[in-house]
Scaffold this active site. Structure first.
Site, PDB file in Angstrom:
ATOM      1  N   SER A  41     -17.136  25.265 -32.676  1.00 52.65           N
ATOM      2  CA  SER A  41     -17.874  25.257 -33.945  1.00 52.65           C
ATOM      3  C   SER A  41     -18.371  26.666 -34.304  1.00 52.65           C
ATOM      4  O   SER A  41     -18.440  27.017 -35.486  1.00 52.65           O
ATOM      5  CB  SER A  41     -19.032  24.257 -33.909  1.00 52.65           C
ATOM      6  OG  SER A  41     -20.052  24.691 -33.043  1.00 52.65           O
ATOM      7  N   ASN A 101     -21.982  37.730 -26.963  1.00 58.00           N
ATOM      8  CA  ASN A 101     -22.014  36.320 -26.560  1.00 58.00           C
ATOM      9  C   ASN A 101     -23.124  35.620 -27.322  1.00 58.00           C
ATOM     10  O   ASN A 101     -24.136  36.228 -27.655  1.00 58.00           O
ATOM     11  CB  ASN A 101     -22.292  36.224 -25.050  1.00 58.00           C
ATOM     12  CG  ASN A 101     -22.378  34.788 -24.573  1.00 58.00           C
ATOM     13  OD1 ASN A 101     -21.501  33.962 -24.868  1.00 58.00           O
ATOM     14  ND2 ASN A 101     -23.441  34.460 -23.839  1.00 58.00           N
ATOM     15  N   HIS A 144     -25.842  32.540 -26.942  1.00 58.05           N
ATOM     16  CA  HIS A 144     -26.465  31.672 -25.940  1.00 58.05           C
ATOM     17  C   HIS A 144     -27.447  30.742 -26.652  1.00 58.05           C
ATOM     18  O   HIS A 144     -28.253  31.208 -27.477  1.00 58.05           O
ATOM     19  CB  HIS A 144     -27.196  32.520 -24.892  1.00 58.05           C
ATOM     20  CG  HIS A 144     -27.833  31.687 -23.834  1.00 58.05           C
ATOM     21  ND1 HIS A 144     -27.105  30.945 -22.930  1.00 58.05           N
ATOM     22  CD2 HIS A 144     -29.138  31.440 -23.554  1.00 58.05           C
ATOM     23  CE1 HIS A 144     -27.930  30.293 -22.131  1.00 58.05           C
ATOM     24  NE2 HIS A 144     -29.165  30.574 -22.489  1.00 58.05           N
TER      25      HIS A 144
HETATM   26  C1  GRF Z   1     -22.782  26.881 -28.157  1.00 58.42           C
HETATM   27  O1  GRF Z   1     -23.974  26.158 -28.113  1.00 58.42           O
HETATM   28  C2  GRF Z   1     -22.957  28.270 -27.623  1.00 58.42           C
HETATM   29  O2  GRF Z   1     -24.237  28.791 -27.858  1.00 58.42           O
HETATM   30  C3  GRF Z   1     -22.752  28.082 -26.149  1.00 58.42           C
HETATM   31  O3  GRF Z   1     -21.727  27.125 -26.038  1.00 58.42           O
HETATM   32  C4  GRF Z   1     -21.727  26.314 -27.213  1.00 58.42           C
HETATM   33  C5  GRF Z   1     -20.363  26.406 -27.792  1.00 58.42           C
HETATM   34  O4  GRF Z   1     -20.201  25.531 -28.872  1.00 58.42           O
HETATM   35  N1  GRF Z   1     -22.461  29.336 -25.496  1.00 58.42           N
HETATM   36  P1  GRF Z   1     -18.941  25.672 -29.809  1.00 58.42           P
HETATM   37  O5  GRF Z   1     -17.704  25.573 -28.911  1.00 58.42           O
HETATM   38  O6  GRF Z   1     -19.022  26.993 -30.496  1.00 58.42           O
HETATM   39  O7  GRF Z   1     -19.019  24.515 -30.754  1.00 58.42           O
END
Ligand code: GRF
Length: 238
Positions: free
Chosen positions: A18, A112, A114
Site C-alpha cells: 500500500s 524506510n 516505520h
Molecule cells: C507499513 O506499515 C510500513 O510502515 C511497515 O510495513 C508496512 C507495509 O505495508 N514497514 P504496505 O506493504 O506498504 O501496505
C-alpha cells in the site's frame, strides 16, 4: 530550484504494497521529483507485485532461499538496483534485514518507513505495543537506513491520536493513512536534496513548515490556533 531530472526510485517490498501504491500515485503527479523505476520483492506472492505490473513498472523477485547467505542475497538485490538505474531506494514493508555492505553502499540514499514514532516502538507489532503502553499519540516515521534497525536519522514523522476504544486494527488503519501521505512527502524531500544525511544526522533545508503545531490527544476542543508559539512565548517574556 527543482532539478530537471527526476530521481529514479526503486521500492523494496515483501507484501501488500500500500505504501508502494502511495508512492506510485505521488510520482504520477506532474512536478513530483521522483519516478518509480522498479520494484524488488523477496516474496513471489507479494501483492505489491500485481500493482507494479498494473502500472507497467518492472519488478524482480529475489527470494532469500535462492542464496546461501544474506550477502549473496543482497548482492542480487544490488544487481537489480543497478539494472533499474536507481538513485534512491525506498523500503516499504521489506521484511528482511539488509547486510552492512548494502546499507553502506546506499548511505543517504536509502529510506524506510516505520509504523511508529521512533525512537519509540522499534521492531514489529508496533500498534499492539503502543496500545499496551497506553500512549495517547502514535504515528509513523520515515528515516534514512543505517545499520541500526528502525533507528536511522529521521526525515519526517506524522502523529495520530490514539482514541478511546481503538483496536489494533483501527489504530493500524489510522497510522497507515498517515504513512500514505508521509512517505511521498519524505521521498520528495530526499529527491530534491532538501533532506540530506550529513554527519549521521538529517539536515533539512528549504522545507516549508506550517500547519497545526500541537496535537492534543484527547483533543482539546477549545484550543485556538490563532496565537503562534512564538507569540505565546512573547507574552511571558519581559
Ligand atoms: C507499513 O506499515 C510500513 O510502515 C511497515 O510495513 C508496512 C507495509 O505495508 N514497514 P504496505 O506493504 O506498504 O501496505
Amino acid at each position: 530550484m527543482r532539478s530537471a531530472r527526476r530521481k529514479r526510485a526503486a521500492v523494496l517490498i515483501s507484501g501488500r504494497g500500500s505504501n508502494l501504491a502511495a508512492l506510485i500515485t505521488a510520482a504520477s503527479e506532474a512536478g513530483y521529483p521522483a519516478e518509480i523505476v522498479g520494484v524488488i520483492s523477496n516474496r513471489a506472492d507479494a501483492k505489491g507485485l500485481e500493482l507494479a505490473a498494473r502500472h507497467g513498472i518492472p519488478a524482480r523477485v529475489v527470494p532469500q532461499g535462492d542464496f546461501t547467505d544474506r550477502e549473496a542475497h543482497d548482492a542480487a538485490i544490488e544487481a537489480a538496483l543497478q539494472e533499474f538505474g536507481a538513485d534512491v531506494v525506498c523500503l516499504a514493508g521489506y521484511m528482511l534485514l539488509l547486510s552492512p555492505g548494502l546499507v553502506a553502499a546506499w548511505e543517504g540514499r536509502m529510506i524506510n518507513i516505520h509504523p511508529a514514532l521512533i525512537p519509540s516502538f522499534k521492531g514489529l507489532d508496533t500498534h499492539a505495543r503502543a496500545l499496551a503502553a497506553g500512549v495517547r499519540i502514535h504515528g509513523c516515521t520515515v528515516h534514512f537506513v543505517t545499520h541500526d534497525v528502525d533507528a536511522g536519522p529521521i526525515i519526517a514523522q506524522a502523529a495520530v491520536p490514539v482514541l478511546a476504544g481503538d483496536t489494533n486494527q483501527v489504530l493500524a488503519a489510522r497510522v497507515l493513512a498517515a504513512e500514505h501521505k508521509l512517505y511521498p512527502l519524505a521521498l520528495s524531500l530526499v529527491a530534491e536534496g532538501k533532506a540530506r544525511l550529513e554527519g549521521g544526522r538529517t539536515v533539512l533545508e528549504d522545507v516549508a513548515d506550517h500547519g497545526p503545531t500541537v496535537l492534543f490527544s484527547p483533543s482539546l476542543a477549545a484550543l485556538s490556533d490563532a496565537e503562534s508559539d512564538l507569540e505565546a512565548l512573547a507574552r511571558f517574556t519581559p
